[in-house]
Design a protein around this motif. Sequence first.
Motif, PDB file in Angstrom:
ATOM      1  N   ASN A 188       4.145  19.118  -0.170  1.00  0.00           N
ATOM      2  CA  ASN A 188       4.873  18.055   0.785  1.00  0.00           C
ATOM      3  C   ASN A 188       6.212  17.586   0.330  1.00  0.00           C
ATOM      4  OD1 ASN A 188       3.412  15.245   2.713  1.00  0.00           O
ATOM      5  ND2 ASN A 188       4.378  17.072   3.563  1.00  0.00           N
TER       6      ASN A 188
ATOM      7  N   PHE B 219      10.147  16.179   0.172  1.00  0.00           N
ATOM      8  CA  PHE B 219      10.849  14.985   0.723  1.00  0.00           C
ATOM      9  C   PHE B 219      12.279  14.701  -0.069  1.00  0.00           C
ATOM     10  CE2 PHE B 219       6.608  13.812   0.644  1.00  0.00           C
ATOM     11  CZ  PHE B 219       6.277  13.753   2.028  1.00  0.00           C
TER      12      PHE B 219
ATOM     13  N   ASN C 254      10.296  11.772   9.739  1.00  0.00           N
ATOM     14  CA  ASN C 254       9.948  13.135   9.883  1.00  0.00           C
ATOM     15  C   ASN C 254      10.879  13.944  10.160  1.00  0.00           C
ATOM     16  OD1 ASN C 254       6.940  12.601   9.677  1.00  0.00           O
ATOM     17  ND2 ASN C 254       7.068  11.853  11.732  1.00  0.00           N
TER      18      ASN C 254
ATOM     19  N   ALA D 275       7.958   7.578  10.691  1.00  0.00           N
ATOM     20  CA  ALA D 275       6.377   7.242  10.628  1.00  0.00           C
ATOM     21  C   ALA D 275       6.145   5.948   9.794  1.00  0.00           C
ATOM     22  CB  ALA D 275       5.809   8.555   9.750  1.00  0.00           C
ATOM     23  N   GLU D 276       5.006   5.530  10.093  1.00  0.00           N
ATOM     24  CA  GLU D 276       4.658   4.251   9.519  1.00  0.00           C
ATOM     25  C   GLU D 276       4.379   4.257   7.986  1.00  0.00           C
ATOM     26  OE1 GLU D 276       2.869   5.773  12.184  1.00  0.00           O
ATOM     27  OE2 GLU D 276       2.643   4.667  13.553  1.00  0.00           O
ATOM     28  N   MET D 277       3.789   5.464   7.853  1.00  0.00           N
ATOM     29  CA  MET D 277       3.311   5.515   6.230  1.00  0.00           C
ATOM     30  C   MET D 277       3.329   7.034   6.050  1.00  0.00           C
ATOM     31  SD  MET D 277       2.256   4.821   3.444  1.00  0.00           S
ATOM     32  CE  MET D 277       0.824   5.715   2.617  1.00  0.00           C
ATOM     33  N   CYS D 278       3.062   7.543   4.646  1.00  0.00           N
ATOM     34  CA  CYS D 278       3.542   8.560   4.046  1.00  0.00           C
ATOM     35  C   CYS D 278       2.582   8.536   2.819  1.00  0.00           C
ATOM     36  CB  CYS D 278       4.790   9.178   4.171  1.00  0.00           C
ATOM     37  SG  CYS D 278       4.861  10.633   3.413  1.00  0.00           S
ATOM     38  N   GLY D 279       1.695   9.213   2.823  1.00  0.00           N
ATOM     39  CA  GLY D 279       0.720   9.203   1.470  1.00  0.00           C
ATOM     40  C   GLY D 279       1.219  10.041   0.310  1.00  0.00           C
ATOM     41  N   ASN D 280       1.839  11.466   0.604  1.00  0.00           N
ATOM     42  CA  ASN D 280       2.332  12.123  -0.568  1.00  0.00           C
ATOM     43  C   ASN D 280       3.660  11.634  -0.724  1.00  0.00           C
ATOM     44  OD1 ASN D 280       0.309  14.094  -0.734  1.00  0.00           O
ATOM     45  ND2 ASN D 280       1.156  15.116   1.215  1.00  0.00           N
ATOM     46  N   GLY D 281       4.490  10.964   0.131  1.00  0.00           N
ATOM     47  CA  GLY D 281       5.571  10.281   0.107  1.00  0.00           C
ATOM     48  C   GLY D 281       5.826   9.298  -0.795  1.00  0.00           C
TER      49      GLY D 281
ATOM     50  N   ASN E 279      -0.729   5.275  10.011  1.00  0.00           N
ATOM     51  CA  ASN E 279      -0.490   6.369  11.016  1.00  0.00           C
ATOM     52  C   ASN E 279      -1.812   7.069  11.566  1.00  0.00           C
ATOM     53  OD1 ASN E 279      -0.940   7.537   8.711  1.00  0.00           O
ATOM     54  ND2 ASN E 279       0.694   8.860   8.695  1.00  0.00           N
TER      55      ASN E 279
ATOM     56  N   ASN F 105      -1.077  12.962  14.369  1.00  0.00           N
ATOM     57  CA  ASN F 105      -1.416  14.230  13.165  1.00  0.00           C
ATOM     58  C   ASN F 105      -2.712  14.735  13.433  1.00  0.00           C
ATOM     59  OD1 ASN F 105       1.213  13.318  11.187  1.00  0.00           O
ATOM     60  ND2 ASN F 105       0.110  11.228  11.346  1.00  0.00           N
TER      61      ASN F 105
ATOM     62  N   GLU G 122       1.352  18.089  11.112  1.00  0.00           N
ATOM     63  CA  GLU G 122       1.946  16.663  11.161  1.00  0.00           C
ATOM     64  C   GLU G 122       2.593  16.523  12.441  1.00  0.00           C
ATOM     65  OE1 GLU G 122       4.059  15.036   7.713  1.00  0.00           O
ATOM     66  OE2 GLU G 122       2.777  16.195   6.596  1.00  0.00           O
TER      67      GLU G 122
ATOM     68  N   ALA H  92       0.539  19.890   2.702  1.00  0.00           N
ATOM     69  CA  ALA H  92      -0.190  18.811   2.362  1.00  0.00           C
ATOM     70  C   ALA H  92       0.197  17.582   3.430  1.00  0.00           C
ATOM     71  CB  ALA H  92      -0.208  18.365   1.123  1.00  0.00           C
ATOM     72  N   CYS H  93      -0.818  16.601   3.134  1.00  0.00           N
ATOM     73  CA  CYS H  93      -0.609  15.323   4.052  1.00  0.00           C
ATOM     74  C   CYS H  93      -1.615  14.354   3.235  1.00  0.00           C
ATOM     75  CB  CYS H  93      -0.845  15.392   5.396  1.00  0.00           C
ATOM     76  SG  CYS H  93      -0.651  13.719   6.335  1.00  0.00           S
TER      77      CYS H  93
ATOM     78  N   THR I 143      -1.648  10.832   3.883  1.00  0.00           N
ATOM     79  CA  THR I 143      -2.685   9.923   4.712  1.00  0.00           C
ATOM     80  C   THR I 143      -3.721  10.807   5.573  1.00  0.00           C
ATOM     81  OG1 THR I 143      -0.640  10.370   6.386  1.00  0.00           O
ATOM     82  CG2 THR I 143      -0.768   8.099   5.103  1.00  0.00           C
TER      83      THR I 143
HETATM   84  O1  ZDP Z   1       2.475   9.969  10.698  1.00  0.00           O
HETATM   85  C1  ZDP Z   1       3.270  11.006  10.743  1.00  0.00           C
HETATM   86  O2  ZDP Z   1       4.287  11.003  11.892  1.00  0.00           O
HETATM   87  C2  ZDP Z   1       3.443  11.898   9.501  1.00  0.00           C
HETATM   88  N1  ZDP Z   1       3.986  13.156   9.956  1.00  0.00           N
HETATM   89  C3  ZDP Z   1       4.204  11.122   8.656  1.00  0.00           C
HETATM   90  C4  ZDP Z   1       4.227  11.882   7.255  1.00  0.00           C
HETATM   91  C5  ZDP Z   1       2.811  11.854   6.634  1.00  0.00           C
HETATM   92  C6  ZDP Z   1       2.690  12.483   5.226  1.00  0.00           C
HETATM   93  N2  ZDP Z   1       2.416  14.044   5.240  1.00  0.00           N
HETATM   94  C7  ZDP Z   1       1.617  12.015   4.249  1.00  0.00           C
HETATM   95  O3  ZDP Z   1       1.621  12.472   3.238  1.00  0.00           O
HETATM   96  O4  ZDP Z   1       1.117  11.029   4.413  1.00  0.00           O
HETATM   97  C8  ZDP Z   1       3.965  12.517   4.393  1.00  0.00           C
END
Ligand code: ZDP
Length: 271
Positions: free
Chosen positions: A12, A14, A63, A69-75, A155, A188, A206, A214-215, A217
Amino acid sequence: MKNFEKWQGCGNDFVIIDSREDKKIFDAEKIIKICDRHFGIGADGVIYVLPSEVADVRMRIFNADGTEAEMCGNGIRCFAKFLAEKNPVENLKVETGAGILTVKIDKNSVTVDMGEPILEAEKIPVAGFGNKKIIAEEIEVAGKIFKMTCVSMGNPHCVIFVDDLEKINLAELGPKFEVHEKFPRHTNTEFVQVVGENILRMRVWERGSGITLACGTGACATAVAANLNNFAGKNCTVQLDGGILKIDWREDNHIFMTGAAEKVFTGQIDF
Ligand code: ZDP
């Protein structure tokens, strides 16, 4: 001219931009261009490092379509390692749209306290279920009935367990779930197959970015959904197209996610 770094967590990917000094955020049009794999740098999203008044630092994630987005786990794993490379730290408190999250940076992995999962329909949000939990409820998409379990990790996520993931046409179904009338803030969507004891294979569509490898969250939402459906315990391995995440739903109701994050390259944006 802005310096950037390209990072990936489980594939994933960024573009990370440090805007702590000028606090500048690009508009949607520019984010779309940056994320474009042919006309730009290429990424699933753009992440900004910003100052915070309530935590060590603030993260904002956009995105590939320019929506926030509120949150991003891989990010957030990439974000934490990006910072730790410049100024070695073991723990960081990060302000996100899902609250202040604590991140622990180890040599080969990053562990994030992703907070507590949100299960009430109204809060996820999912329309038409009042404040109920949505566990294996029916939803009709593309003329077929699926059983969804919905979880917010800040999210929204809609998790669908299937017998054979290979038979799922993600490119066809994903966009229909994303904008389905049941999801007022869109969603998602994760398709998941239980492949072993506490081992889940997941593919994701997503919101705002489409198919990604991958995602983070989404992996947390998947582990929660698996447990709520009695398909797994509270400690799972989630296999994604781009890598593996370990998810631990602890006694205090917090979800801990552990996985890798790597720098790919650095550069300057001059468009
Ligand atoms: O909630 C959303 O709009 C997701 N696309 C944000 C990104 C989530 C992500 N893939 C994660 O790893 O949680 C980056």
